[in-house]
Design an enzyme around this catalytic site. Sequence first.
Site, PDB file in Angstrom:
ATOM      1  N   ASP A  36       0.816  -1.208   0.000  1.00 57.99           N
ATOM      2  CA  ASP A  36       0.000   0.000   0.000  1.00 57.99           C
ATOM      3  C   ASP A  36       0.853   1.263   0.000  1.00 57.99           C
ATOM      4  O   ASP A  36       2.006   1.249  -0.450  1.00 57.99           O
ATOM      5  CB  ASP A  36      -0.988  -0.035   1.164  1.00 57.99           C
ATOM      6  CG  ASP A  36      -0.313  -0.226   2.525  1.00 57.99           C
ATOM      7  OD1 ASP A  36       0.856   0.175   2.670  1.00 57.99           O
ATOM      8  OD2 ASP A  36      -0.960  -0.762   3.451  1.00 57.99           O
ATOM      9  N   SER A  37       0.307   2.364   0.523  1.00 57.61           N
ATOM     10  CA  SER A  37       0.941   3.678   0.377  1.00 57.61           C
ATOM     11  C   SER A  37       2.310   3.777   1.026  1.00 57.61           C
ATOM     12  O   SER A  37       3.138   4.587   0.598  1.00 57.61           O
ATOM     13  CB  SER A  37       0.027   4.769   0.955  1.00 57.61           C
ATOM     14  OG  SER A  37      -0.212   4.552   2.334  1.00 57.61           O
ATOM     15  N   ILE A  38       2.573   2.979   2.061  1.00 59.10           N
ATOM     16  CA  ILE A  38       3.876   3.036   2.718  1.00 59.10           C
ATOM     17  C   ILE A  38       4.994   2.724   1.728  1.00 59.10           C
ATOM     18  O   ILE A  38       6.109   3.229   1.848  1.00 59.10           O
ATOM     19  CB  ILE A  38       3.921   2.059   3.914  1.00 59.10           C
ATOM     20  CG1 ILE A  38       2.958   2.523   5.013  1.00 59.10           C
ATOM     21  CG2 ILE A  38       5.329   1.946   4.497  1.00 59.10           C
ATOM     22  CD1 ILE A  38       2.854   1.561   6.175  1.00 59.10           C
ATOM     23  N   MET A  39       4.683   1.909   0.720  1.00 58.10           N
ATOM     24  CA  MET A  39       5.692   1.449  -0.234  1.00 58.10           C
ATOM     25  C   MET A  39       5.459   1.936  -1.666  1.00 58.10           C
ATOM     26  O   MET A  39       6.239   1.628  -2.560  1.00 58.10           O
ATOM     27  CB  MET A  39       5.741  -0.084  -0.231  1.00 58.10           C
ATOM     28  CG  MET A  39       6.107  -0.681   1.111  1.00 58.10           C
ATOM     29  SD  MET A  39       7.831  -0.330   1.538  1.00 58.10           S
ATOM     30  CE  MET A  39       7.906  -0.995   3.206  1.00 58.10           C
ATOM     31  N   ASP A  40       4.390   2.687  -1.894  1.00 60.46           N
ATOM     32  CA  ASP A  40       4.042   3.157  -3.241  1.00 60.46           C
ATOM     33  C   ASP A  40       4.947   4.316  -3.644  1.00 60.46           C
ATOM     34  O   ASP A  40       5.036   5.313  -2.934  1.00 60.46           O
ATOM     35  CB  ASP A  40       2.573   3.591  -3.243  1.00 60.46           C
ATOM     36  CG  ASP A  40       2.050   3.973  -4.613  1.00 60.46           C
ATOM     37  OD1 ASP A  40       2.822   3.973  -5.588  1.00 60.46           O
ATOM     38  OD2 ASP A  40       0.844   4.278  -4.707  1.00 60.46           O
TER      39      ASP A  40
END
Length: 288
Positions: A36-40
């Site tokens: 998700d957004s932590i790694m996007d």
Amino acid sequence: MKLQIIWLALVLIAVETYAVKQGKNVTIPALIVFGDSIMDTGNNNNLPTLLKCNFPPYGKDYPGGFATGRFSDGRVPSDLIAEKLGLVKTLPAYMNPYLKPHDLLKGVTFASGGTGYDPLTAKIMSVISVWDQLIYFKEYISKIKRHFGEEKAKDILEHSFFLVVSSSNDLAHTYLAQAHRYDRTSYANFLADSAVHFVRELHKLGARKIGVFSAVPVGCVPLQRTVFGGFFTRGCNQPLNNMAKQFNARLSPALDSLDKELDGVIIYINVYDTLFDMIQHPKKYGRF
């Protein structure tokens, strides 16, 4: 600064957990990330979704000072982990239309901000589900084979570090839409079982060194503290944190069993405890 400290904590936990399990002198050809957004790092940029960050003030601390689609002022943990592993300083988003074949060699992230293990999460947010990320991963391996040969693809599959990071959006948002089907415990268990199934499918596609993040103390994010934490105290949303802990309690032993069952290395990366301690006792970690 606070976000940078938290990012650094996530990076160190992930890399050190991997090093303890695998050994510090192992050569890693690439970092492949799902989640998700932590790694996007920009996969949402061209999607028909409101969940994108390719505009100011995002990116103000990124090299060059421009927004790339990262859910941050600067780099995100996928970038920092890739750098810590000696690969690249910024991990490319697979959906970047300007990627060249050689950009794929050190790894990519398929992560999409707003997604989760529950397929409904991605559907609600109009983003890329983790299951569709697996489809793009198959496409990625086909590109590696086409441009660099079967042996290079085999090397990436067998020796790269595969990282899976999800669950926050499921717990914080989608559960409310699923409450008619699940209580809090059964929904957390459903998510953990889905994560294990995801790892099995990833392993079937050839991945052999897989790390899976625990859920984070999502009940302590600002929105949850403001809405549910009390007007004066702004404490953490404890029922939501309890769901995260239930997810972790089911996921950790399941991954240990999977590690024994399948060839390769499958590790559970516990980020919950460190992050919760940082939130509860910030002075222990310096001034930030």
